[in-house]
Design a protein around this motif. Structure first.
Motif, PDB file in Angstrom:
ATOM      1  N   ALA A   1      18.990   6.228   2.812  1.00  0.00           N
ATOM      2  CA  ALA A   1      18.652   7.493   2.156  1.00  0.00           C
ATOM      3  C   ALA A   1      17.168   7.796   2.343  1.00  0.00           C
ATOM      4  N   HIS A   2      16.325   6.774   2.162  1.00  0.00           N
ATOM      5  CA  HIS A   2      14.872   6.939   2.290  1.00  0.00           C
ATOM      6  C   HIS A   2      14.528   7.356   3.719  1.00  0.00           C
ATOM      7  N   TRP A   3      15.189   6.742   4.696  1.00  0.00           N
ATOM      8  CA  TRP A   3      14.944   7.052   6.115  1.00  0.00           C
ATOM      9  C   TRP A   3      15.311   8.504   6.417  1.00  0.00           C
ATOM     10  N   TYR A   4      16.521   8.928   6.036  1.00  0.00           N
ATOM     11  CA  TYR A   4      16.961  10.300   6.311  1.00  0.00           C
ATOM     12  C   TYR A   4      16.072  11.319   5.603  1.00  0.00           C
TER      13      TYR A   4
ATOM     14  N   LEU B   1       0.838  -1.210   0.000  1.00  0.00           N
ATOM     15  CA  LEU B   1       0.000   0.000   0.000  1.00  0.00           C
ATOM     16  C   LEU B   1       0.873   1.260   0.000  1.00  0.00           C
ATOM     17  N   HIS B   2       1.926   1.230   0.810  1.00  0.00           N
ATOM     18  CA  HIS B   2       2.866   2.359   0.887  1.00  0.00           C
ATOM     19  C   HIS B   2       3.491   2.629  -0.487  1.00  0.00           C
ATOM     20  N   LYS B   3       3.820   1.572  -1.220  1.00  0.00           N
ATOM     21  CA  LYS B   3       4.385   1.735  -2.553  1.00  0.00           C
ATOM     22  C   LYS B   3       3.346   2.310  -3.518  1.00  0.00           C
TER      23      LYS B   3
HETATM   24  C1  HEM Z   1       6.516  10.962   0.149  1.00  0.00           C
HETATM   25  C2  HEM Z   1       6.590   9.655  -0.049  1.00  0.00           C
HETATM   26  C3  HEM Z   1       7.115   8.707   1.006  1.00  0.00           C
HETATM   27  C4  HEM Z   1       7.299   8.892   2.361  1.00  0.00           C
HETATM   28  C5  HEM Z   1       7.001  10.130   3.215  1.00  0.00           C
HETATM   29  C6  HEM Z   1       7.853   7.650   2.879  1.00  0.00           C
HETATM   30  C7  HEM Z   1       8.177   7.431   4.215  1.00  0.00           C
HETATM   31  C8  HEM Z   1       8.700   6.258   4.720  1.00  0.00           C
HETATM   32  C9  HEM Z   1       9.043   6.016   6.104  1.00  0.00           C
HETATM   33  C10 HEM Z   1       8.894   7.006   7.260  1.00  0.00           C
HETATM   34  C11 HEM Z   1       9.509   4.760   6.203  1.00  0.00           C
HETATM   35  C12 HEM Z   1       9.992   4.057   7.470  1.00  0.00           C
HETATM   36  C13 HEM Z   1      11.493   4.210   7.584  1.00  0.00           C
HETATM   37  C14 HEM Z   1      12.018   3.528   8.817  1.00  0.00           C
HETATM   38  O1  HEM Z   1      11.598   3.920   9.932  1.00  0.00           O
HETATM   39  O2  HEM Z   1      12.836   2.616   8.668  1.00  0.00           O
HETATM   40  C15 HEM Z   1       9.472   4.170   4.872  1.00  0.00           C
HETATM   41  C16 HEM Z   1       9.880   2.884   4.562  1.00  0.00           C
HETATM   42  C17 HEM Z   1       9.789   2.315   3.301  1.00  0.00           C
HETATM   43  N1  HEM Z   1       9.364   2.925   2.139  1.00  0.00           N
HETATM   44 FE1  HEM Z   1       8.700   4.822   1.988  1.00  0.00          FE
HETATM   45  N2  HEM Z   1       7.984   6.758   1.829  1.00  0.00           N
HETATM   46  C18 HEM Z   1       7.540   7.354   0.666  1.00  0.00           C
HETATM   47  C19 HEM Z   1       7.499   6.806  -0.594  1.00  0.00           C
HETATM   48  C20 HEM Z   1       7.872   5.483  -0.912  1.00  0.00           C
HETATM   49  C21 HEM Z   1       7.829   4.879  -2.234  1.00  0.00           C
HETATM   50  C22 HEM Z   1       7.352   5.580  -3.514  1.00  0.00           C
HETATM   51  C23 HEM Z   1       8.264   3.601  -2.109  1.00  0.00           C
HETATM   52  C24 HEM Z   1       8.420   2.509  -3.159  1.00  0.00           C
HETATM   53  C25 HEM Z   1       7.905   2.528  -4.343  1.00  0.00           C
HETATM   54  C26 HEM Z   1       8.603   3.387  -0.720  1.00  0.00           C
HETATM   55  C27 HEM Z   1       9.106   2.205  -0.212  1.00  0.00           C
HETATM   56  C28 HEM Z   1       9.430   1.993   1.112  1.00  0.00           C
HETATM   57  C29 HEM Z   1       9.914   0.734   1.645  1.00  0.00           C
HETATM   58  C30 HEM Z   1      10.124  -0.559   0.853  1.00  0.00           C
HETATM   59  C31 HEM Z   1      10.155   0.941   3.008  1.00  0.00           C
HETATM   60  C32 HEM Z   1      10.675  -0.104   4.001  1.00  0.00           C
HETATM   61  C33 HEM Z   1      12.157   0.150   4.173  1.00  0.00           C
HETATM   62  C34 HEM Z   1      12.789  -0.836   5.094  1.00  0.00           C
HETATM   63  O3  HEM Z   1      12.332  -1.971   5.140  1.00  0.00           O
HETATM   64  O4  HEM Z   1      13.767  -0.442   5.735  1.00  0.00           O
HETATM   65  N3  HEM Z   1       8.364   4.570  -0.027  1.00  0.00           N
HETATM   66  N4  HEM Z   1       8.972   5.115   3.972  1.00  0.00           N
END
Ligand code: HEM
Length: 192
Positions: free
Chosen positions: A148-151, A52-54
């Protein structure tokens, strides 16, 4: 009441207003969803929520591209006279950074799933298979993009909070139209 879709020199039009709040809600929702889904003990629920997040992330990316195109093609209204020289210089920097985060965050998430050795396909709302970005898969690359995504997520949400506090300051302290004009296009006092 003005029904203008486009911005005027003193007000935001509906398109900018709807994109602003829709993207804002999705951005904050994505932060909450991301925060929760990586802390779940149930693998099954975590998997569903990550899908769902994706999906929501790809939707957000599409809306952000639309928003940036709209912003480039349709000038934003000028700041009211009540805005002092410090904010006149810093607000555009903060706004530019906010656009940067809106783009970089979903792109870093997309990169993260693209390089993952798990090779779980992205299927936005089960409609189609989203191709991966052309990046080499490896655990090291996955760790890099996850960090990178976390920061980016935490820095982005901090900037969103600052942005919201600045807006509230305009409304309750400076008592100008800066917050009103991103809520209703009819606020005719925009030029004050
Ligand atoms: C504005 C858009 C987004 C925001 C604000 C966001 C925010 C976040 C946050 C807060 C986490 C948790 C990080 C942690 O505490 O480890 C997370 C994890 C994740 N996000 Fe996003 N996200 C966004 C877009 C996306 C998109 C477009 C994708 C993929 C197509 C994605 C894939 C993931 C995945 C796979 C994780 C899990 C990472 C892990 O297992 O360490 N996110 N995201």
């Amino acid at each position: 009441m003005s029904m203008s879709i486009t911005n005027t020199p003193t007000r935001y039009g509906w398109a900018a207003i709807i994109l602003h709040w829709l993207i804002g809600a999705l951005f904050i929702g994505q932060f909450g969803l991301g925060f929760v889904m990586v802390r779940l003990t149930s693998q099954r629920t975590a998997f569903e929520l990550i899908q769902l997040h994706k999906s929501l992330g790809f939707l957000l990316l599409g809306l952000v591209i639309l928003r940036i195109a709209w912003r480039i093609g349709n000038a934003a209204p000028a700041l009211p006279r009540s805005v002092g020289p410090f904010e006149r210089r810093t607000a555009p920097l903060a706004h530019f950074a906010l656009y940067g985060f809106q783009l970089a965050l979903p792109l870093s998430g997309w990169a993260l799933v693209s390089v993952s050795m798990l090779e779980i396909p992205s299927m936005p709302f089960n409609l189609f298979v989203m191709p991966n970005l052309p990046l080499a898969e490896s655990d090291a690359a996955e760790n890099f993009w996850a960090a990178a995504h976390w920061y980016l997520a935490y820095a982005g949400i901090a900037l969103v909070i600052l942005h919201a506090l600045a807006a509230l300051r305009h409304h309750f302290w400076l008592k100008d139209t800066v917050l009103e004009r991103i809520i209703m296009p009819s606020s005719d006092r925009g030029a004050e």
